[in-house]
Scaffold this motif. Structure first.
Motif, short mmCIF file in Angstrom:
data_model
loop_
_atom_site.label_atom_id
_atom_site.label_comp_id
_atom_site.label_asym_id
_atom_site.label_seq_id
_atom_site.Cartn_x
_atom_site.Cartn_y
_atom_site.Cartn_z
N THR A 164 -6.94 9.15 3.78
CA THR A 164 -6.12 7.94 3.84
C THR A 164 -4.77 8.17 3.15
OG1 THR A 164 -7.08 7.02 1.79
CG2 THR A 164 -8.13 6.44 3.88
N ALA A 165 -4.81 8.94 2.05
CA ALA A 165 -3.55 9.28 1.37
C ALA A 165 -2.71 10.21 2.24
CB ALA A 165 -3.85 9.93 0.03
N MET A 166 -3.36 11.19 2.88
CA MET A 166 -2.65 12.11 3.76
C MET A 166 -2.03 11.34 4.93
SD MET A 166 -4.17 15.33 5.95
CE MET A 166 -4.65 16.25 4.50
N ASN A 167 -2.79 10.40 5.47
CA ASN A 167 -2.28 9.59 6.57
C ASN A 167 -1.05 8.78 6.12
OD1 ASN A 167 -2.79 8.45 9.37
ND2 ASN A 167 -2.82 6.57 8.17
N GLY A 168 -1.10 8.29 4.88
CA GLY A 168 0.04 7.55 4.35
C GLY A 168 1.28 8.41 4.23
N ILE A 169 1.10 9.65 3.79
CA ILE A 169 2.24 10.58 3.67
C ILE A 169 2.84 10.86 5.04
CG2 ILE A 169 2.91 12.94 3.04
CD1 ILE A 169 0.72 12.84 0.88
N LEU A 170 1.98 11.18 6.02
CA LEU A 170 2.47 11.50 7.37
C LEU A 170 3.12 10.29 8.02
CD1 LEU A 170 -0.51 13.71 8.64
CD2 LEU A 170 1.74 14.47 7.87
N ASN A 171 2.60 9.12 7.69
CA ASN A 171 3.19 7.91 8.25
C ASN A 171 4.61 7.68 7.71
OD1 ASN A 171 3.42 4.59 7.99
ND2 ASN A 171 2.49 5.31 9.90
N ASP A 180 0.06 7.92 12.42
CA ASP A 180 -0.90 6.98 11.85
C ASP A 180 -2.26 7.14 12.53
OD1 ASP A 180 -2.12 4.99 10.45
OD2 ASP A 180 -1.10 3.34 11.46
N ASN A 181 -3.10 8.03 11.99
CA ASN A 181 -4.46 8.21 12.49
C ASN A 181 -5.28 8.86 11.39
OD1 ASN A 181 -6.88 9.19 13.78
ND2 ASN A 181 -5.86 8.89 15.75
N TRP A 182 -5.96 8.04 10.58
CA TRP A 182 -6.67 8.56 9.42
C TRP A 182 -7.83 9.47 9.82
CZ3 TRP A 182 -11.82 8.01 8.67
CH2 TRP A 182 -12.48 6.99 9.34
N PHE A 183 -8.47 9.24 10.98
CA PHE A 183 -9.63 10.05 11.34
C PHE A 183 -9.22 11.49 11.66
CE2 PHE A 183 -13.01 11.63 14.18
CZ PHE A 183 -14.09 11.46 13.32
N GLU A 229 1.57 -0.94 -2.03
CA GLU A 229 2.16 -2.24 -2.30
C GLU A 229 3.25 -2.17 -3.38
OE1 GLU A 229 -0.47 -5.48 -2.98
OE2 GLU A 229 -1.95 -4.83 -1.50
N SER A 230 3.24 -1.09 -4.17
CA SER A 230 4.15 -1.04 -5.32
C SER A 230 5.23 0.02 -5.18
CB SER A 230 3.36 -0.77 -6.61
OG SER A 230 2.70 0.48 -6.53
N ALA A 231 5.14 0.90 -4.18
CA ALA A 231 6.15 1.94 -4.01
C ALA A 231 6.40 2.13 -2.52
CB ALA A 231 5.67 3.25 -4.65
N SER A 232 7.44 2.87 -2.21
CA SER A 232 7.76 3.10 -0.81
C SER A 232 8.53 4.40 -0.67
CB SER A 232 8.60 1.94 -0.25
OG SER A 232 9.82 1.81 -0.98
N GLY A 233 8.69 4.82 0.58
CA GLY A 233 9.51 6.00 0.87
C GLY A 233 8.97 7.27 0.24
N LEU A 234 9.90 8.13 -0.16
CA LEU A 234 9.54 9.45 -0.71
C LEU A 234 8.73 9.32 -1.99
CD1 LEU A 234 9.82 12.50 -0.37
CD2 LEU A 234 11.95 12.38 -1.70
N LEU A 235 9.03 8.32 -2.83
CA LEU A 235 8.27 8.11 -4.05
C LEU A 235 6.80 7.89 -3.75
CD1 LEU A 235 7.88 7.48 -7.06
CD2 LEU A 235 8.62 5.13 -6.59
N LEU A 236 6.51 7.06 -2.77
CA LEU A 236 5.12 6.81 -2.39
C LEU A 236 4.47 8.08 -1.86
CD1 LEU A 236 2.71 4.98 -1.85
CD2 LEU A 236 3.78 4.29 0.31
N ALA A 237 5.19 8.86 -1.07
CA ALA A 237 4.65 10.09 -0.51
C ALA A 237 4.25 11.06 -1.62
CB ALA A 237 5.67 10.74 0.42
#
Length: 490
Positions: A121-128, A134-137, A286-294
């Motif tokens: 799910t974290a990897m999917n978030g980075i790729l997104n 967007d495909n966690w499976f 919910e608390s970060a976005s963009g490159l920081l979140l990645a």
């Protein structure tokens, strides 16, 4: 001569020259191993009824306690170079070992699947964020394959990855703590005093104990099969002092693990305080976005990878290899662990995670108690290692079954089920006490044990008397290689 199913090459004792894990390497492995969904969940559930300082205190107590038990059982691997399923032949029999071992193997595989899902799910978030994917499976399948390949390459490959990942995990974890704390403050919640549903009196004590035993229950899995890892740890030859011989294990189990565990519990708690969800992947989104979140999500991916290879896939693969025999090598066990971890659909397990931790912890704690009683109280660390690899040796007992071990395991596990909050202690004490009485006064009267009847250090100890156990195919006698006392092990 027909090759014995007990003598799979991957299960033979590890010799001194092949023990490559250092104190720092093992500590770095711990840094990665504790950053898992379950750790965050314990922190999140803790602050529902208790303030964060009390959750921290309970975590420290639970971590130090389970670290002590892990260190006790780790000596089996350090002293004799034996893996968990091989030593289990002593308290459960050469055939009986498969039942409790496979129980642990399936549990480890389930944890592999759960942590892989969390990481995917974290990897999917980075790729997104980076590519709009967007495909966690699909991320789950790719992430699982990468981890399994890393594990199949061997323990040194696992340690090298931990050495790389640990500093990155520590730095990003500090960053994550800061980000989530800011989110909580913005919501008007003080992280050190906020409690969702405060309790007092007996309810507060129960909540406190639940946090302690949830921490212990989670690592009860590793405390049972830590020999599968500790057999690769550096240790000084001809060192009879238990503490000096187990330095690598003690530093990791009593310093690195409690410190990292506590910090990750804090992150899980603050995540819940900030957004009422202990899953930091959700909280960070919910608390970060963009490159920081990645970058923050990258820590989750690295940590799950580091955790799974050492704490889940290695034990499971070793166990499955033991069941399969010489024609089922370690890499085949790795693949089996991956398949089992996927078909259990781990994404369905999170909602019942704490209950599962307490239940599984109780079942496995009885095994830990039995191992403790067998190794320390009955054999006093002396083991007739060559017989562990003989189809008709002293550990065959009755048709390959040690009934004393199974009776103690069943009673200890059942007792722990009725008091889940205290399951680890009840299971451990019950399993150890019942096994000790049954084995000493009944089972070992019927099936004498050479190392108990003749408690010779020179015959039955390993590295502490400078011995490497070398098991040969065509003889019941071991080749005993003395390690020179003047060898520089470090």
């Amino acid at each position: 001569m027909k090759k014995s199913h007990l003598k799979s090459p991957d299960l033979l004792p590890i010799t001194q020259k092949d023990r490559t894990i250092t104190k720092l390497g093992y500590s770095f492995m711990w840094v990665g191993m504790v950053v898992v969904l379950a750790t965050f969940a314990i922190g999140g559930s803790g602050v529902i009824n208790l303030s964060l300082p009390w959750v921290i205190l309970a975590t420290v107590i639970g971590s130090l306690a389970i670290g002590f038990f892990i260190s006790l059982i780790a000596d089996i691997g350090i002293e004799h170079g034996l893996s968990f399923p091989v030593y289990m032949r002593a308290p459960f029999g050469t055939i009986g070992t498969h039942i409790p071992s496979v129980t642990r193997g399936i549990t480890a595989s389930m944890w592999f699947g759960l942590n892989t899902y969390f990481g995917s799910t974290a990897m999917n978030g980075i790729l997104n964020i980076l590519f709009g994917f967007d495909n966690w499976f699909i991320c789950f399948i790719i992430f699982a394959i990468v981890q399994l390949v890393n594990t199949a390459l061997g323990i040194k490959s696992i340690e090298r990855f931990a050495d790389l990942a640990a500093p990155v995990i520590i730095l990003i974890a500090i960053w994550m703590y800061s980000s989530l704390s800011d989110k909580a403050q913005a919501a008007g919640r003080d992280v050190w005093s906020w409690v969702e549903s405060p309790v007092t009196g007996g309810a507060a004590f129960t909540a406190f104990m639940v946090v302690i035993f949830a921490n212990m229950g989670f690592w009860a899995t590793l405390s049972a099969d830590i020999p599968s890892i500790s057999r690769f740890m550096n240790a000084p030859a001809n060192e009879k002092n238990w503490f000096k011989r187990n330095q690598s294990s003690l530093v990791g189990n009593l310093i690195a693990m409690p410190l990292t565990q506590t910090f990750m519990i804090i992150i899980g708690a603050i995540s819940y305080i900030a957004v009422l969800n202990s899953d930091p992947v959700v909280a960070l989104q919910e608390s970060a976005s963009g490159l920081l979140l990645a970058v923050l999500l990258l820590m989750i991916v690295l940590a799950q990878w580091s955790t799974n290879t050492a704490a889940n896939v290695v034990p499971a693969a070793t166990i499955f290899s033991n069941v399969g025999g010489p024609k089922f090598p370690f890499w085949a066990g790795v693949i089996t662990a991956g398949i089992v971890g996927t078909i259990v659909q781990p994404w369905q397990l999170f909602d019942i995670l704490i209950q599962v931790l307490l239940f599984v912890g109780g079942i496995l704690s009885a095994i830990v108690g039995i191992l403790f009683a067998d190794y320390y109280l009955l054999r006093k660390r002396r083991v007739n290692v060559p017989e562990l690899y003989e189809d008709h040796g002293q550990y065959r007992y009755s048709g390959g079954i040690n009934l004393a071990g199974f009776i103690a395991w069943i009673i200890g596990a059942v007792a722990s089920y009725f008091v889940p909050e205290y399951g680890f202690v009840v299971g451990f004490v019950g399993g150890a006490a019942i096994y000790f009485v049954l084995a000493r006064f009944w089972w070992f009267k019927k099936y004498p044990q050479a190392e108990i009847q003749d408690p010779s250090d020179e015959k039955y100890l390993g590295i502490s008397v400078g011995r490497d156990w070398i098991i040969e195919e065509d003889t019941r006698e071991p080749v005993l290689d003395k390690i020179p006392e003047n060898v520089d092990l470090y």
